[in-house]
Design an enzyme around this catalytic site. Structure first.
Site, PDB file in Angstrom:
ATOM      1  N   ARG A 226      -4.830 -22.750  -5.295  1.00  0.00           N
ATOM      2  CA  ARG A 226      -5.446 -23.306  -6.505  1.00  0.00           C
ATOM      3  C   ARG A 226      -6.883 -23.735  -6.233  1.00  0.00           C
ATOM      4  O   ARG A 226      -7.772 -23.522  -7.048  1.00  0.00           O
ATOM      5  CB  ARG A 226      -4.656 -24.519  -6.997  1.00  0.00           C
ATOM      6  CG  ARG A 226      -3.392 -24.154  -7.711  1.00  0.00           C
ATOM      7  CD  ARG A 226      -2.529 -25.370  -7.926  1.00  0.00           C
ATOM      8  NE  ARG A 226      -3.067 -26.305  -8.896  1.00  0.00           N
ATOM      9  CZ  ARG A 226      -2.661 -27.563  -8.994  1.00  0.00           C
ATOM     10  NH1 ARG A 226      -1.747 -28.040  -8.177  1.00  0.00           N
ATOM     11  NH2 ARG A 226      -3.167 -28.359  -9.908  1.00  0.00           N
TER      12      ARG A 226
ATOM     13  N   ARG B 295     -12.292 -23.726 -17.350  1.00  0.00           N
ATOM     14  CA  ARG B 295     -12.154 -23.442 -15.922  1.00  0.00           C
ATOM     15  C   ARG B 295     -12.884 -22.147 -15.566  1.00  0.00           C
ATOM     16  O   ARG B 295     -12.973 -21.801 -14.391  1.00  0.00           O
ATOM     17  CB  ARG B 295     -10.677 -23.279 -15.569  1.00  0.00           C
ATOM     18  CG  ARG B 295      -9.901 -24.606 -15.465  1.00  0.00           C
ATOM     19  CD  ARG B 295      -9.479 -24.829 -14.087  1.00  0.00           C
ATOM     20  NE  ARG B 295      -8.211 -25.330 -13.645  1.00  0.00           N
ATOM     21  CZ  ARG B 295      -7.385 -26.204 -14.105  1.00  0.00           C
ATOM     22  NH1 ARG B 295      -7.531 -26.737 -15.269  1.00  0.00           N
ATOM     23  NH2 ARG B 295      -6.325 -26.564 -13.437  1.00  0.00           N
TER      24      ARG B 295
ATOM     25  N   ARG C 273       5.677 -31.020  -8.438  1.00  0.00           N
ATOM     26  CA  ARG C 273       5.372 -29.851  -9.256  1.00  0.00           C
ATOM     27  C   ARG C 273       5.302 -28.620  -8.363  1.00  0.00           C
ATOM     28  O   ARG C 273       4.770 -28.681  -7.259  1.00  0.00           O
ATOM     29  CB  ARG C 273       4.020 -30.048  -9.954  1.00  0.00           C
ATOM     30  CG  ARG C 273       4.131 -30.743 -11.286  1.00  0.00           C
ATOM     31  CD  ARG C 273       2.784 -31.162 -11.822  1.00  0.00           C
ATOM     32  NE  ARG C 273       1.753 -30.141 -11.721  1.00  0.00           N
ATOM     33  CZ  ARG C 273       0.481 -30.326 -12.058  1.00  0.00           C
ATOM     34  NH1 ARG C 273       0.096 -31.483 -12.538  1.00  0.00           N
ATOM     35  NH2 ARG C 273      -0.403 -29.368 -11.927  1.00  0.00           N
TER      36      ARG C 273
ATOM     37  N   ARG D  97       1.630 -35.805  -4.254  1.00  0.00           N
ATOM     38  CA  ARG D  97       1.832 -36.217  -5.651  1.00  0.00           C
ATOM     39  C   ARG D  97       3.266 -35.970  -6.108  1.00  0.00           C
ATOM     40  O   ARG D  97       3.857 -34.937  -5.803  1.00  0.00           O
ATOM     41  CB  ARG D  97       0.860 -35.394  -6.505  1.00  0.00           C
ATOM     42  CG  ARG D  97       0.724 -35.827  -7.906  1.00  0.00           C
ATOM     43  CD  ARG D  97      -0.631 -35.461  -8.450  1.00  0.00           C
ATOM     44  NE  ARG D  97      -0.748 -34.041  -8.770  1.00  0.00           N
ATOM     45  CZ  ARG D  97      -1.836 -33.511  -9.308  1.00  0.00           C
ATOM     46  NH1 ARG D  97      -2.895 -34.249  -9.545  1.00  0.00           N
ATOM     47  NH2 ARG D  97      -1.889 -32.237  -9.564  1.00  0.00           N
TER      48      ARG D  97
ATOM     49  N   LYS E 165      -9.159 -36.350 -12.256  1.00  0.00           N
ATOM     50  CA  LYS E 165      -9.554 -36.119 -13.650  1.00  0.00           C
ATOM     51  C   LYS E 165      -8.571 -36.752 -14.632  1.00  0.00           C
ATOM     52  O   LYS E 165      -8.974 -37.373 -15.595  1.00  0.00           O
ATOM     53  CB  LYS E 165      -9.603 -34.612 -13.964  1.00  0.00           C
ATOM     54  CG  LYS E 165     -10.743 -33.859 -13.337  1.00  0.00           C
ATOM     55  CD  LYS E 165     -10.912 -32.489 -13.980  1.00  0.00           C
ATOM     56  CE  LYS E 165      -9.662 -31.629 -14.018  1.00  0.00           C
ATOM     57  NZ  LYS E 165      -9.121 -31.232 -12.730  1.00  0.00           N
TER      58      LYS E 165
END
Ligand code: AMP
Length: 215
Positions: free
Chosen positions: A171, A88, A160, A127, A13
């Site tokens: 998540r 969300r 992160r 990531r 996204k």
């Protein structure tokens, strides 16, 4: 024009949002970035959001919606926004509709970038983000020239807290349930476009732009 971009974490996204926003001249609103900024600056909102953020859970609607509404009131939002990471939940989607309607505008298009869960886990857990400029790399698919150092600004790259694999699984689980409700909500409004996100960035972008042109 107001566009909502939907997709589970890691669906791409962020990458697509930056391109669409630039191409269409829209202001990009990313609630994850707004939370990270507030947490870093240790604002009251940041301190409230921090425990939810760090566990990979959703920040409660009243905090998230409040933050989004004040962002929407900023003058730069007048000519249209691209929402990335919001809504969300169904309550957030309804609050967004109400807020836009009160300004006599509405969401023109909702694009869902669909990617299989296994691929999402691989993407997110590899990531690495730059502490200084926010640039994003991937250990395997787009590594920096020097391990741990940002190519752009030489800042430190880090993982992160919520990109660690066990948090990622949580998540995805949390987001999956809510996502199904959002898809049903926007499908019923006749605004939903589904794009196959399990391809290279360029192909996804091409489909996405074509989808938006059809609107
Ligand atoms: P993201 O960068 O979009 O993956 O968001 C990072 C984290 O910020 C999420 O795991 C949530 O804790 C929080 N967050 C971002 N957007 C929302 C939202 N719309 N509703 C609730 N929590 C959110």
């Amino acid at each position: 024009m107001n566009i909502v971009l939907l997709g589970l974490p890691g669906a791409g996204k962020g990458t697509q949002a930056a391109r669409i926003a630039e191409n269409k001249g829209l202001v990009k609103i990313n609630t994850g970035d707004l939370f990270r900024d507030n947490i870093r600056r240790e604002t009251e909102l940041g301190l409230k959001a921090k425990p939810y953020y760090e566990s990979g859970g959703l920040v409660p609607d009243e905090i998230t919606i409040g933050m989004l509404l004040s962002r929407l009131d900023a003058p730069d939002c007048g000519s249209g926004c691209l929402f990335d990471g919001f809504p969300r939940t169904l309550a957030q989607a309804k609050a967004l509709d109400t807020a836009l309607n009160s300004k006599a505008v509405e969401i023109d298009s909702v694009v869902y970038i669909e990617v299989p869960e296994k691929e999402l886990i691989a993407r997110i857990s590899g990531r690495r983000s730059c502490r200084r400029c926010g640039a994003v790399y991937h250990e395997v698919t787009s590594p920096p020239e020097q391990v741990g150092v940002c190519d752009r600004c030489r800042g430190e790259l880090y993982q992160r807290e919520d990109d660690k694999e066990e948090v990622v699984r949580n998540r995805l689980l949390v987001n999956q349930e809510q996502l199904q409700q959002l898809l049903a909500y926007y499908r019923k409004q006749g605004k939903l476009e589904i794009i196959d996100g399990d391809r290279d960035v360029e192909s996804v972008n091409r489909d996405l732009m074509q989808g938006l042109e059809r609107r």
